[in-house]
Design an enzyme around this catalytic site. Structure first.
Site, mmCIF file in Angstrom:
data_model
loop_
_atom_site.group_PDB
_atom_site.id
_atom_site.type_symbol
_atom_site.label_atom_id
_atom_site.label_comp_id
_atom_site.label_asym_id
_atom_site.label_seq_id
_atom_site.Cartn_x
_atom_site.Cartn_y
_atom_site.Cartn_z
ATOM 1 N N GLY A 150 0.681 -1.326 0.078
ATOM 2 C CA GLY A 150 -0.003 -0.073 0.089
ATOM 3 C C GLY A 150 0.788 1.330 -0.087
ATOM 4 N N SER A 151 1.994 1.277 -0.436
ATOM 5 C CA SER A 151 2.784 2.262 -0.451
ATOM 6 C C SER A 151 2.390 3.475 -1.479
ATOM 7 C CB SER A 151 4.387 2.309 -0.731
ATOM 8 O OG SER A 151 4.685 1.727 -2.001
ATOM 9 N N ASN A 152 1.685 3.126 -2.487
ATOM 10 C CA ASN A 152 1.326 3.911 -3.577
ATOM 11 C C ASN A 152 -0.015 4.553 -3.020
ATOM 12 O OD1 ASN A 152 2.351 4.289 -6.154
ATOM 13 N ND2 ASN A 152 2.703 2.222 -6.196
ATOM 14 N N ARG A 210 -5.085 -8.439 -9.191
ATOM 15 C CA ARG A 210 -6.077 -9.445 -9.697
ATOM 16 C C ARG A 210 -6.794 -8.719 -10.983
ATOM 17 N NH1 ARG A 210 -9.489 -13.098 -7.552
ATOM 18 N NH2 ARG A 210 -11.641 -12.483 -8.654
ATOM 19 N N LEU A 215 -9.215 -7.525 -13.822
ATOM 20 C CA LEU A 215 -10.876 -7.167 -13.527
ATOM 21 C C LEU A 215 -11.568 -7.806 -14.620
ATOM 22 C CD1 LEU A 215 -10.289 -3.318 -12.789
ATOM 23 C CD2 LEU A 215 -10.724 -5.064 -11.299
ATOM 24 N N HIS A 256 1.687 0.693 -13.014
ATOM 25 C CA HIS A 256 2.711 -0.536 -13.340
ATOM 26 C C HIS A 256 3.965 -0.184 -13.475
ATOM 27 C CE1 HIS A 256 3.126 -4.650 -14.590
ATOM 28 N NE2 HIS A 256 4.059 -4.056 -15.519
ATOM 29 N N LEU A 272 -4.953 -7.144 -19.837
ATOM 30 C CA LEU A 272 -3.986 -6.718 -18.552
ATOM 31 C C LEU A 272 -2.848 -5.828 -18.901
ATOM 32 C CD1 LEU A 272 -2.595 -7.903 -16.151
ATOM 33 C CD2 LEU A 272 -1.192 -9.501 -17.548
HETATM 34 C C1 GAR Z 1 4.110 -1.429 -6.909
HETATM 35 O O1 GAR Z 1 5.055 -1.224 -7.711
HETATM 36 C C2 GAR Z 1 2.979 -1.346 -8.441
HETATM 37 O O2 GAR Z 1 3.394 -0.659 -9.577
HETATM 38 C C3 GAR Z 1 2.833 -2.747 -8.882
HETATM 39 O O3 GAR Z 1 2.631 -3.351 -7.368
HETATM 40 C C4 GAR Z 1 3.369 -2.534 -6.499
HETATM 41 C C5 GAR Z 1 2.514 -2.211 -5.352
HETATM 42 O O4 GAR Z 1 3.305 -1.593 -4.236
HETATM 43 N N1 GAR Z 1 1.695 -3.044 -9.614
HETATM 44 C C6 GAR Z 1 1.778 -4.028 -10.375
HETATM 45 O O5 GAR Z 1 2.655 -4.805 -10.626
HETATM 46 C C7 GAR Z 1 0.351 -4.183 -11.283
HETATM 47 N N2 GAR Z 1 0.675 -4.817 -12.427
HETATM 48 P P1 GAR Z 1 2.339 -0.786 -3.032
HETATM 49 O O6 GAR Z 1 1.604 -1.992 -2.685
HETATM 50 O O7 GAR Z 1 3.565 -0.409 -2.257
HETATM 51 O O8 GAR Z 1 1.797 0.244 -3.751
#
Ligand code: GAR
Length: 200
Positions: free
Chosen positions: A13-15, A91, A93, A109, A144
């Site tokens: 969940g850092s984003n 996941r 959609l 991504h 995707l």
């Molecule tokens: C992030 O690097 C995001 O870009 C990636 O998962 C990570 C989640 O980090 N998403 C994907 O690969 C989607 N295809 P976070 O939970 O710290 O935000």
């Protein structure tokens, strides 16, 4: 009225945290209406709890995709979500879900799409020998890591990089461009021509 974001996450969940910080400090003119996870144990969900934000979880394991997504869509509608932001939501959609929020779902991504879609994008870039990779915020369609690109940031791949070091530098850029992209769609000064998202 302020736009209402629904954040979907599966892990750290850092984003989400970066977006939430920008909402709280007034840089993003919106509110977080719901943080949802398909993994009840996700750290990002705990973060939502700590921040006092509305949150919910439904275990996705073993549930048929369309039925699961219908429950998620119902929750988002209940919370009057305008924009869905996928933030590490691991996941696919269903097309029914995508059509219910058509043009209002964003994803981040960790590569310069269309290179390295799917899982482990940083590992893919490293092992492919790419010299430059990065991250992409894009609209979500039924395929995707597809859909018109809003913003990208490039990150060089260094000779001594590991997946961890590269992922860390990409993540710094992710935290910047996701909020920039959200601010852009909220302003609404864009138009989509084919696959291109252009400023108006
Ligand atoms: C992030 O690097 C995001 O870009 C990636 O998962 C990570 C989640 O980090 N998403 C994907 O690969 C989607 N295809 P976070 O939970 O710290 O935000």
């Amino acid at each position: 009225m302020r736009a209402r974001l629904g954040i979907l996450l599966s892990g750290r969940g850092s984003n989400f945290e970066a977006i939430a910080r920008n909402v709280l400090n007034g840089k993003l003119p919106c509110e977080i209406a719901l943080v949802f996870s398909n993994k009840p144990e996700a750290a990002g969900l705990q973060l939502a709890r700590d921040l006092g934000l509305p949150h919910a979880a439904i275990k996705s394991a073993g549930v048929e995709r369309t039925a699961f997504d219908a429950q998620v869509a119902a929750l988002l509608k209940e919370h009057r979500v305008d924009w869905v932001c996928l933030a590490g939501y691991m996941r696919l959609l269903s097309s029914t879900f995508v059509s219910q929020f058509a043009g209002r779902i964003l994803n981040i991504h960790p590569s310069l799409l269309p290179a390295f879609p799917g899982l482990d994008a940083q590992y893919q870039a490293l092992t492919h020998g790419a010299k430059l990779t990065g991250c992409t915020v894009h609209f979500v369609d039924e395929n995707l890591d597809n859909g018109p690109i809003l913003l990208q940031a490039a990150v060089p791949v260094l000779d001594n990089d590991t997946v961890e070091s590269l992922s860390g530098r990409i993540l710094i850029e992710e935290h910047k461009i996701y909020s920039e992209a959200i601010a852009w769609v909220l302003r609404g000064d864009y138009r989509i021509e084919g696959r291109r998202v252009l400023k108006i």
